[in-house]
Design a protein around this motif. Structure first.
Motif, PDB file in Angstrom:
ATOM      1  N   UNK A  32      13.505   3.240   4.604  1.00  0.00           N
ATOM      2  CA  UNK A  32      12.957   3.976   3.458  1.00  0.00           C
ATOM      3  C   UNK A  32      11.493   4.338   3.686  1.00  0.00           C
ATOM      4  N   UNK A  33      10.756   3.448   4.333  1.00  0.00           N
ATOM      5  CA  UNK A  33       9.354   3.752   4.629  1.00  0.00           C
ATOM      6  C   UNK A  33       9.248   4.910   5.615  1.00  0.00           C
TER       7      UNK A  33
ATOM      8  N   UNK B 193      -8.360   3.340   0.665  1.00  0.00           N
ATOM      9  CA  UNK B 193      -7.889   3.757  -0.652  1.00  0.00           C
ATOM     10  C   UNK B 193      -7.029   2.710  -1.345  1.00  0.00           C
TER      11      UNK B 193
ATOM     12  N   UNK C  98      -1.498  -2.300  -1.724  1.00  0.00           N
ATOM     13  CA  UNK C  98      -0.376  -2.142  -2.653  1.00  0.00           C
ATOM     14  C   UNK C  98       0.933  -2.594  -1.983  1.00  0.00           C
ATOM     15  N   UNK C  99       1.104  -2.242  -0.699  1.00  0.00           N
ATOM     16  CA  UNK C  99       2.312  -2.687   0.011  1.00  0.00           C
ATOM     17  C   UNK C  99       2.285  -4.189   0.240  1.00  0.00           C
TER      18      UNK C  99
ATOM     19  N   UNK D 163      -3.872   1.734  -0.242  1.00  0.00           N
ATOM     20  CA  UNK D 163      -2.433   1.928  -0.019  1.00  0.00           C
ATOM     21  C   UNK D 163      -1.834   0.671   0.619  1.00  0.00           C
TER      22      UNK D 163
ATOM     23  N   UNK E 223       8.482  12.559   5.044  1.00  0.00           N
ATOM     24  CA  UNK E 223       8.285  13.523   3.957  1.00  0.00           C
ATOM     25  C   UNK E 223       6.808  13.868   3.843  1.00  0.00           C
ATOM     26  N   UNK E 224       5.983  12.824   3.898  1.00  0.00           N
ATOM     27  CA  UNK E 224       4.532  13.041   3.836  1.00  0.00           C
ATOM     28  C   UNK E 224       4.094  14.018   4.927  1.00  0.00           C
TER      29      UNK E 224
ATOM     30  N   UNK F  52       9.941   8.114   3.883  1.00  0.00           N
ATOM     31  CA  UNK F  52       8.815   8.531   3.038  1.00  0.00           C
ATOM     32  C   UNK F  52       7.678   9.103   3.877  1.00  0.00           C
ATOM     33  N   UNK F  53       7.397   8.454   5.007  1.00  0.00           N
ATOM     34  CA  UNK F  53       6.304   8.930   5.857  1.00  0.00           C
ATOM     35  C   UNK F  53       6.622  10.300   6.444  1.00  0.00           C
TER      36      UNK F  53
ATOM     37  N   UNK G  66      -5.817   4.682   4.584  1.00  0.00           N
ATOM     38  CA  UNK G  66      -4.928   3.850   3.753  1.00  0.00           C
ATOM     39  C   UNK G  66      -5.622   2.574   3.331  1.00  0.00           C
TER      40      UNK G  66
ATOM     41  N   UNK H 111       5.336  17.583   4.460  1.00  0.00           N
ATOM     42  CA  UNK H 111       4.745  18.279   3.317  1.00  0.00           C
ATOM     43  C   UNK H 111       3.265  18.591   3.536  1.00  0.00           C
TER      44      UNK H 111
ATOM     45  N   UNK I 139       7.411  -6.417   1.472  1.00  0.00           N
ATOM     46  CA  UNK I 139       7.416  -5.718   2.764  1.00  0.00           C
ATOM     47  C   UNK I 139       6.500  -6.447   3.741  1.00  0.00           C
TER      48      UNK I 139
ATOM     49  N   UNK J  17      18.583  -0.758   0.710  1.00  0.00           N
ATOM     50  CA  UNK J  17      18.416  -0.209   2.068  1.00  0.00           C
ATOM     51  C   UNK J  17      17.217  -0.863   2.742  1.00  0.00           C
TER      52      UNK J  17
ATOM     53  N   UNK K  76      13.820  -1.664   4.404  1.00  0.00           N
ATOM     54  CA  UNK K  76      12.491  -1.129   4.092  1.00  0.00           C
ATOM     55  C   UNK K  76      11.966  -0.219   5.200  1.00  0.00           C
TER      56      UNK K  76
END
Lengths: 303, 355
Positions: free
Chosen positions: B6-7, B189, B194-195, B191, B13-14, B10-11, B186, B17, B200, B1, B3
């Motif tokens: 999916x990103x 830390x 890492x991406x 983040x 959801x963040x 995910x964001x 980000x 939550x 991506x 799928x 990116x």
């Protein structure tokens, strides 16, 4: 060995500081290669340049015939990377994080395989924010492996892990080698370097001081044996003993680096009898990587 | 799928939550509206003390008492002045005991420290007295003022004025803080790093981030409008196309400013003061809480070019029914926002860095 990772003459300056200084290395495929060096030696910067995360001021990196700087996207899809500190989205679960990263690659391993392999089953539905340090490390390693990488870079993978967790990590790393992957790791731990690495480079001030198998390195720099006695015995620089090349004082121990173990031991015993001293804490051992490291960098690893 | 998909998922959801974050996003606008809508209602009547000698001028007192404009309390002179001084009452009306003069002078004492309520009190009393004067004299008035609000549909309350301003303010705060401090965190830390180690592309991650903020921004705007109209009975129009256009443009401008700040500052400690420095003047000067027309000329000349001013003006025009999408004033606001977007968008793309 159809492929190899060739690092040619890479250099990186930060202002007046030279973090990586014309560093050249060749890593045959299918082995575990260790970069050993004190803090600030340039290990992490070297790794990040090789991974394509930082632009060097000069030099080339090749993986087989792939030019890493020319084709960073291709390199990224074939490399697996665990950064020294990698943070993920704190409110996603372990499984969701792996699924997210999986979606970035054309070729990828099933999430459930990685969860099983890194023993994250119990935590797969837990949020990343609530994981312990060791669980985070395992997640970071799982993310590094998600694209079924040919080369895996691990920056201080066992930092902050308890001894049991380190043993488990070693098994995973040796498993990666068994599958034919090439592993490049940096470490602070001598036992880790010695147990895991097929070849090692000792790095300081952004340069390779020497490179070879652990045995070769010891042979080359520390052909001798080491005799240790308690410092309270009073063997110091004024005492000359047969066969001793060099003397080091570390904490409560005096280390005698000797070319002729027997001569040195006899000399030591004779000296103690003449001086009416009692020898305590006597040990003899072969030289280790730690001794090589000290010899080459003048610094202890954990400094 | 893809990116970006999916990103974005995910964001989202963040965001969903992060209960605390959601709560504070909606808490301030709602509380502000509730507080101000109560204040607005209580201010519609003038609290007046009437000081009259016993048995005198009961007609005047009666007239004031009957008027819906005033809340009248009879008291003696000294306590009336004290109450006004303390700010408990808006003004004290003093009726003289002696007369015989053709004109009776009613003295109105007000507290000049409280400009707004004093002005309202003086104006209302003057208007009321002159009306009463005309009515009593029996002459037909020479002039009559027919006051009509510009919006043809309804009489508007302070809440109706406030709501579009709150929407603009929310958009600014969420976009600036979300991007400005979120991205800096980000970065700090690791983040982003890492991406960066995956295939991506930066533009994919940034697109997902922007989509996330837009969806969150529009949803919270809808909740706030829904709350204001159903619970607080604000009567505003929401022309969908125009409102969306203004909200999206405003978000784009403030997200870009957020990117610039995040690109320039290295740590979160540095980001927050910069964002406050940008947002505070606009919060108070751009006409969110009160019209900027009362400012000195030189100030309002500057304020009119602020992005938040364009946003608040356009939204207020649309929601009060005074402006249509075709109106010239609306087009000026949109043009202003577009110019801001070009400038900030260009700067954002120049200043952005992964590290």
């Amino acid at each position: 060995m159809e492929n190899s990772l060739r690092i040619e003459n890479i250099t990186k300056h930060y202002g007046a500081l030279t973090a990586v200084d014309h560093l050249t290395l060749s890593v045959p495929s299918g082995i575990v290669f260790g970069l050993l060096g004190p803090n600030g030696a340039g290990k992490t910067t070297t790794l990040e340049i090789v991974e394509g995360l930082r632009h060097p001021d000069g030099g080339h990196v090749w993986w087989g015939d792939l030019d890493v700087f020319r084709n960073p996207d291709e390199a990224r899809s074939r490399f697996g990377v665990q950064l020294q500190t990698s943070a993920f989205f704190e409110l996603l679960t372990v499984k969701e994080t792996l699924e997210l990263f999986r979606s970035f690659y054309r070729r990828a391993l099933p999430v459930s395989d990685l969860i099983a392999r890194l023993d994250l089953g119990e935590k797969q539905n837990a949020r990343v924010g609530g994981l312990s340090g060791g669980q985070r490390q395992r997640l970071a390693l799982a993310v590094a492996l998600i694209n079924d990488p040919e080369v895996v870079f691990l920056d201080e993978p066992s930092a902050g892990l308890d001894p049991q967790a380190r043993r488990n990590l070693w098994e995973v790393i040796l498993g990666l080698k068994a599958e034919g992957r090439t592993v490049v790791l940096t470490t602070h731990y001598m036992d880790e370097a010695e147990c895991l690495s097929d070849r090692l480079a000792i790095v300081d001030h952004g340069q390779v001081l020497d490179e070879g198998t652990p045995k070769e390195l010891i042979q080359r720099h520390m052909p001798a044996a080491v005799v240790e006695v308690s410092r309270s015995v009073g063997v110091d620089a004024t005492v000359s003993l047969p066969g001793v090349q060099r003397m080091e004082e570390r904490d409560e121990v005096t280390m005698l680096i000797s070319e002729h173990l027997e001569d040195t031991l006899v000399g030591l015993v004779n000296w103690a009898q003449q001086q009416h001293r009692t020898i305590t804490g006597l040990t003899t051992r072969n030289a280790t990587l730690e001794d090589v490291f000290l010899e080459l960098t003048g610094r202890s690893l954990r400094e | 799928m893809n990116a970006v998909v999916t990103l974005t998922r995910s964001l989202m959801r963040q965001t969903l939550r992060n209960r605390q974050g959601l709560f504070w996003t909606l808490f301030f606008p709602v509380v502000l509206m509730v507080v101000f809508s109560f204040l607005g209602n209580s201010q519609s009547r003038v609290n007046l003390a009437v000081v009259a000698p016993s048995g005198r001028a009961t007609a005047v007192v009666k007239a004031f008492k009957q008027s819906p404009l005033f809340h009248v309390t009879e008291m003696n002179r000294s306590s009336a002045l004290q109450e006004v001084q303390r700010g408990h009452l808006d003004a004290a009306l003093i009726v003289p005991s002696a007369h015989g003069h053709p004109t009776t002078t009613l003295t109105l004492r007000y507290n000049d420290a409280n400009t707004l309520s004093a002005q309202q009190a003086v104006g209302s009393v003057e208007a009321f007295v002159s009306q009463a004067d005309i009515a009593l004299s029996g002459r037909p008035p020479l002039f009559r003022v027919a006051a009509k609000a510009l919006s043809h549909s309804h009489s508007s309350t302070y809440l109706d004025f406030l709501l579009p301003g709150i929407l603009a303010l929310m958009t600014m705060q969420n976009s600036l803080f979300g991007i400005g401090s979120g991205l800096t965190r980000w970065k700090e830390k690791g983040v982003l790093r890492r991406f960066q180690a995956t295939p991506v592309k930066p533009v994919q991650l940034l697109s997902a981030t922007v989509i996330n903020y837009i969806v969150v921004g529009l949803a919270s705007a809808a909740i706030v409008v829904g709350f204001a109209t159903t619970i607080l009975h604000a009567s505003v129009l929401v022309p969908l196309g125009g409102t969306l256009l203004v909200l999206l443009l405003g978000m784009a401008v403030f997200l870009s400013i957020g990117f610039i700040v995040a690109g320039l500052s290295k740590s979160q400690e540095a980001t927050i003061p910069i964002i406050n420095l940008i947002s505070f003047p606009m919060m108070f000067l751009s006409g969110v809480f009160f019209p900027s027309t009362s400012f000195p000329r030189i100030l309002s000349d500057i304020v009119q070019y602020f992005p938040l001013t364009y946003m608040a003006d356009a939204l207020r025009g649309l929601m009060s029914g005074q402006l249509t999408v075709a109106a010239g004033a609306f087009r000026t606001d949109i043009l202003g926002l577009l110019i801001w977007l070009v400038v900030t968008g260009t700067l954002a793309s120049r200043t952005w860095r992964w590290e």
